[in-house]
Motif scaffolding. Structure first.
Motif, PDB file in Angstrom:
ATOM      1  N   GLY A 108      -4.114   6.478   7.428  1.00 25.09           N
ATOM      2  CA  GLY A 108      -5.091   5.431   7.711  1.00 25.09           C
ATOM      3  C   GLY A 108      -4.615   4.546   8.849  1.00 25.09           C
ATOM      4  N   ALA A 109      -5.476   3.602   9.274  1.00 22.63           N
ATOM      5  CA  ALA A 109      -5.111   2.657  10.336  1.00 22.63           C
ATOM      6  C   ALA A 109      -5.527   1.256   9.918  1.00 22.63           C
ATOM      7  CB  ALA A 109      -5.782   3.042  11.645  1.00 22.63           C
ATOM      8  N   LEU A 110      -4.679   0.309  10.232  1.00 21.37           N
ATOM      9  CA  LEU A 110      -4.991  -1.090   9.972  1.00 21.37           C
ATOM     10  C   LEU A 110      -5.031  -1.780  11.330  1.00 21.37           C
ATOM     11  CD1 LEU A 110      -3.348  -3.183   7.147  1.00 21.37           C
ATOM     12  CD2 LEU A 110      -4.195  -4.191   9.229  1.00 21.37           C
ATOM     13  N   THR A 111      -6.206  -2.243  11.708  1.00 27.77           N
ATOM     14  CA  THR A 111      -6.391  -2.746  13.070  1.00 27.77           C
ATOM     15  C   THR A 111      -6.208  -4.255  13.116  1.00 27.77           C
ATOM     16  OG1 THR A 111      -7.995  -0.995  13.377  1.00 27.77           O
ATOM     17  CG2 THR A 111      -7.959  -2.726  15.044  1.00 27.77           C
ATOM     18  N   VAL A 112      -5.466  -4.721  14.104  1.00 26.61           N
ATOM     19  CA  VAL A 112      -5.326  -6.157  14.344  1.00 26.61           C
ATOM     20  C   VAL A 112      -6.225  -6.506  15.521  1.00 26.61           C
ATOM     21  CG1 VAL A 112      -3.725  -8.008  14.952  1.00 26.61           C
ATOM     22  CG2 VAL A 112      -2.950  -6.126  13.505  1.00 26.61           C
TER      23      VAL A 112
ATOM     24  N   GLY B 134      -9.170   4.009   3.247  1.00 33.12           N
ATOM     25  CA  GLY B 134      -9.788   3.184   2.205  1.00 33.12           C
ATOM     26  C   GLY B 134      -8.833   2.150   1.625  1.00 33.12           C
ATOM     27  N   THR B 135      -7.579   2.548   1.411  1.00 29.52           N
ATOM     28  CA  THR B 135      -6.630   1.593   0.818  1.00 29.52           C
ATOM     29  C   THR B 135      -6.233   0.517   1.823  1.00 29.52           C
ATOM     30  OG1 THR B 135      -4.705   2.982   1.345  1.00 29.52           O
ATOM     31  CG2 THR B 135      -5.735   3.309  -0.811  1.00 29.52           C
ATOM     32  N   LEU B 136      -6.116   0.880   3.102  1.00 25.70           N
ATOM     33  CA  LEU B 136      -5.782  -0.129   4.118  1.00 25.70           C
ATOM     34  C   LEU B 136      -6.956  -1.084   4.331  1.00 25.70           C
ATOM     35  CD1 LEU B 136      -3.823   2.089   6.634  1.00 25.70           C
ATOM     36  CD2 LEU B 136      -2.903   0.220   5.257  1.00 25.70           C
ATOM     37  N   ASP B 137      -8.178  -0.567   4.238  1.00 19.44           N
ATOM     38  CA  ASP B 137      -9.357  -1.452   4.324  1.00 19.44           C
ATOM     39  C   ASP B 137      -9.337  -2.446   3.164  1.00 19.44           C
ATOM     40  OD1 ASP B 137     -10.231  -0.181   6.602  1.00 19.44           O
ATOM     41  OD2 ASP B 137     -11.730   1.063   5.583  1.00 19.44           O
ATOM     42  N   THR B 138      -8.981  -1.953   1.978  1.00 14.68           N
ATOM     43  CA  THR B 138      -8.891  -2.853   0.819  1.00 14.68           C
ATOM     44  C   THR B 138      -7.814  -3.911   1.049  1.00 14.68           C
ATOM     45  OG1 THR B 138      -9.646  -1.133  -0.696  1.00 14.68           O
ATOM     46  CG2 THR B 138      -8.397  -2.953  -1.661  1.00 14.68           C
TER      47      THR B 138
ATOM     48  N   VAL C  20      -1.458 -13.245   8.946  1.00 15.20           N
ATOM     49  CA  VAL C  20      -1.016 -12.141   8.088  1.00 15.20           C
ATOM     50  C   VAL C  20       0.089 -11.330   8.782  1.00 15.20           C
ATOM     51  CG1 VAL C  20      -1.704  -9.932   7.038  1.00 15.20           C
ATOM     52  CG2 VAL C  20      -3.158 -11.952   6.800  1.00 15.20           C
ATOM     53  N   ASP C  21       1.101 -11.019   8.006  1.00 12.96           N
ATOM     54  CA  ASP C  21       2.283 -10.310   8.485  1.00 12.96           C
ATOM     55  C   ASP C  21       2.178  -8.863   7.996  1.00 12.96           C
ATOM     56  OD1 ASP C  21       4.844  -9.177   8.370  1.00 12.96           O
ATOM     57  OD2 ASP C  21       5.638 -10.706   7.017  1.00 12.96           O
ATOM     58  N   VAL C  22       2.036  -7.938   8.950  1.00 14.36           N
ATOM     59  CA  VAL C  22       1.879  -6.526   8.608  1.00 14.36           C
ATOM     60  C   VAL C  22       3.158  -5.788   8.979  1.00 14.36           C
ATOM     61  CG1 VAL C  22       0.592  -4.399   9.084  1.00 14.36           C
ATOM     62  CG2 VAL C  22      -0.611  -6.598   9.020  1.00 14.36           C
ATOM     63  N   GLN C  23       3.680  -5.015   8.038  1.00 15.75           N
ATOM     64  CA  GLN C  23       4.863  -4.221   8.362  1.00 15.75           C
ATOM     65  C   GLN C  23       4.664  -2.775   7.951  1.00 15.75           C
ATOM     66  OE1 GLN C  23       9.083  -4.162   6.413  1.00 15.75           O
ATOM     67  NE2 GLN C  23       9.038  -5.901   7.791  1.00 15.75           N
ATOM     68  N   ARG C  24       4.995  -1.881   8.863  1.00 15.14           N
ATOM     69  CA  ARG C  24       5.015  -0.459   8.552  1.00 15.14           C
ATOM     70  C   ARG C  24       6.407  -0.211   7.977  1.00 15.14           C
ATOM     71  NH1 ARG C  24       5.370   4.260  12.936  1.00 15.14           N
ATOM     72  NH2 ARG C  24       4.687   6.002  11.648  1.00 15.14           N
ATOM     73  N   ALA C  25       6.485  -0.253   6.653  1.00 12.92           N
ATOM     74  CA  ALA C  25       7.789  -0.334   5.992  1.00 12.92           C
ATOM     75  C   ALA C  25       8.455   1.033   5.925  1.00 12.92           C
ATOM     76  CB  ALA C  25       7.618  -0.898   4.593  1.00 12.92           C
TER      77      ALA C  25
ATOM     78  N   ASP D 274       0.841  -1.191   0.000  1.00 13.33           N
ATOM     79  CA  ASP D 274       0.000   0.000   0.000  1.00 13.33           C
ATOM     80  C   ASP D 274       0.878   1.243   0.000  1.00 13.33           C
ATOM     81  OD1 ASP D 274      -1.762   2.042   0.322  1.00 13.33           O
ATOM     82  OD2 ASP D 274      -2.819   1.178   2.036  1.00 13.33           O
ATOM     83  N   PHE D 275       0.985   1.874  -1.168  1.00 13.45           N
ATOM     84  CA  PHE D 275       1.811   3.078  -1.291  1.00 13.45           C
ATOM     85  C   PHE D 275       0.996   4.352  -1.061  1.00 13.45           C
ATOM     86  CE2 PHE D 275       4.198  -0.164  -3.594  1.00 13.45           C
ATOM     87  CZ  PHE D 275       5.410  -0.048  -2.929  1.00 13.45           C
ATOM     88  N   VAL D 276      -0.230   4.182  -0.558  1.00 12.44           N
ATOM     89  CA  VAL D 276      -1.073   5.334  -0.240  1.00 12.44           C
ATOM     90  C   VAL D 276      -1.229   5.446   1.286  1.00 12.44           C
ATOM     91  CG1 VAL D 276      -3.320   6.416  -0.580  1.00 12.44           C
ATOM     92  CG2 VAL D 276      -2.266   5.089  -2.452  1.00 12.44           C
ATOM     93  N   GLY D 277      -1.723   4.380   1.905  1.00 17.43           N
ATOM     94  CA  GLY D 277      -1.844   4.393   3.369  1.00 17.43           C
ATOM     95  C   GLY D 277      -3.042   5.154   3.877  1.00 17.43           C
ATOM     96  N   ALA D 278      -4.062   5.337   3.038  1.00 18.84           N
ATOM     97  CA  ALA D 278      -5.300   5.978   3.477  1.00 18.84           C
ATOM     98  C   ALA D 278      -6.209   4.913   4.101  1.00 18.84           C
ATOM     99  CB  ALA D 278      -5.990   6.649   2.296  1.00 18.84           C
TER     100      ALA D 278
END
Ligand SMILES: [Zn+2]
Ligand SMILES: [Zn+2]
Length: 346
Positions: free
Chosen positions: A272-276, A249-253, A289-294, A243-247
């Motif tokens: 945006g926020a991606l909730t675990v 909507g894009t994180l939900d997608t 799923v492996d999530v990284q704030r790159a 995700d090169f946007v990070g909004a």
């Protein structure tokens, strides 16, 4: 010399300043090009509490060595160079382990390592001073287009390498946003993996460019995008989402299309926020799923980028502006009018 300074919230000024003096371990680089990044827009829009007003902008810089300090053996005067975006100490434990983008000395738990254009003067100027250890030789690569390799090349490379084990033949990767970083990510994925690449991008011309860069499928971010992607993978989902946007909507997608044991790499900074959720109930990421704030990349990642450019596998698409037209470039980037990467030419 001229330098593009951030002087206040939203305020840029091209100022006349002295050419920086170099120390024994430094090189003075005559700037050939300086890339303009979405994060520069975030910096531009910081409020009055921002601690770095007065700094020259620009963390993507290429040019030629104009002068070098007494201890510098890595370069000769005249050599074409890329100035790195990650100025790590090179000696702490993370650095010695090859994790310079997590440097414990020039960065901290909450702040990435020292970056030109933020706390120290960057490359949107006639010259930049840099310690020789933070520059790479460009060899045959043209400095006029190389500047974006310091971030738009490096950061996708790092995000892709950290998820490379998931991208075997038969895998699917989704790239969200075909901007400066996204257009490099698609090329790196096409050059270095066997994955099928799906690009989500609102702009029609950018979608067409994504197909040329190696995407198999491009989609507009409309209401059907999740269903379409799940359909293509028989409902299972995709192996990696970049995700090169990070909004929001894009994180939900991303969360809605990633497969079990897949990966999400969050690169964009659109708040945006991606909730675990740690629960059996409700909406949640698939198991494993492996999530990284790159963030950024390592010196080895930078070398890998330069290798792919040198052998012709990837290339930056640039839109050039004279340094005197910097404000126009910032405005065009903000309005979504840049395809590829804007570079400022002093
Ligand atoms: Zn950047
Ligand atoms: Zn370090």
């Amino acid at each position: 010399m001229r330098a593009l300074k951030l002087v206040g919230p939203g305020q840029l000024e091209l100022q006349e300043v002295p050419v920086p003096e170099i120390g024994d371990d430094d090189i003075l680089v005559k700037v050939a090009a300086a890339g303009l990044c979405h994060s520069d827009l975030h910096i531009l829009h910081q409020g009055a509490q921002w601690p770095f007003f007065g700094t020259t902008m620009g963390h993507e810089t290429s040019g030629h060595v104009e002068a070098k300090g007494a201890n510098v053996t890595k370069f000769d005067v005249g050599d074409p160079v890329l100035v790195r975006a990650v100025w790590a100490c090179g000696e702490c434990r993370p650095c010695r382990l090859g994790r310079e983008n997590a440097c414990a000395v020039n960065g901290s738990r909450s702040m990435f390592p020292l970056t030109p254009g933020l706390a120290v003067d960057g490359g949107m100027a006639d010259y930049i001073r840099v310690a020789a250890q933070h520059a790479d030789p460009l060899g045959e690569i043209d400095p006029d287009t190389a500047a974006p390799l310091a971030d738009a090349g490096l950061t996708p490379m790092h995000a892709i390498k950290s998820s490379r084990h998931l991208l075997d033949d038969g895998a699917t990767a989704v790239v969200i946003g075909f901007g400066g970083l996204g257009h490099m990510a698609v090329q790196i994925l096409a050059a270095d993996t066997d994955a099928t690449i799906i690009v989500i991008e609102p702009d029609e011309a950018k979608r067409a460019a994504a197909l040329k860069a190696g995407a198999a499928v491009t989609l507009a971010p409309d209401a059907d995008v999740v269903a379409t992607i799940l359909d293509r993978t028989d409902g299972y989902g995709v192996d990696v989402v970049y995700d090169f946007v990070g909004a929001q909507g894009t994180l939900d997608t991303a969360a809605a299309v990633v497969a079990p044991e897949g990966a999400v790499r969050v690169v964009g900074l659109a708040d945006g926020a991606l909730t675990v959720y740690a629960s059996l109930e409700g909406e949640r990421l698939p198991w494993g799923v492996d999530v990284q704030r790159a963030y950024g990349g390592t010196s080895v990642d930078q070398t890998d980028v330069l290798r792919l450019v040198a052998n012709g596998s990837i290339a930056v698409e640039t839109v050039t502006y004279p340094l005197t037209e910097a404000r126009q470039a910032f405005d065009d980037l903000e309005a979504g009018r840049i395809q590829g990467r804007a570079v400022l030419i002093p």
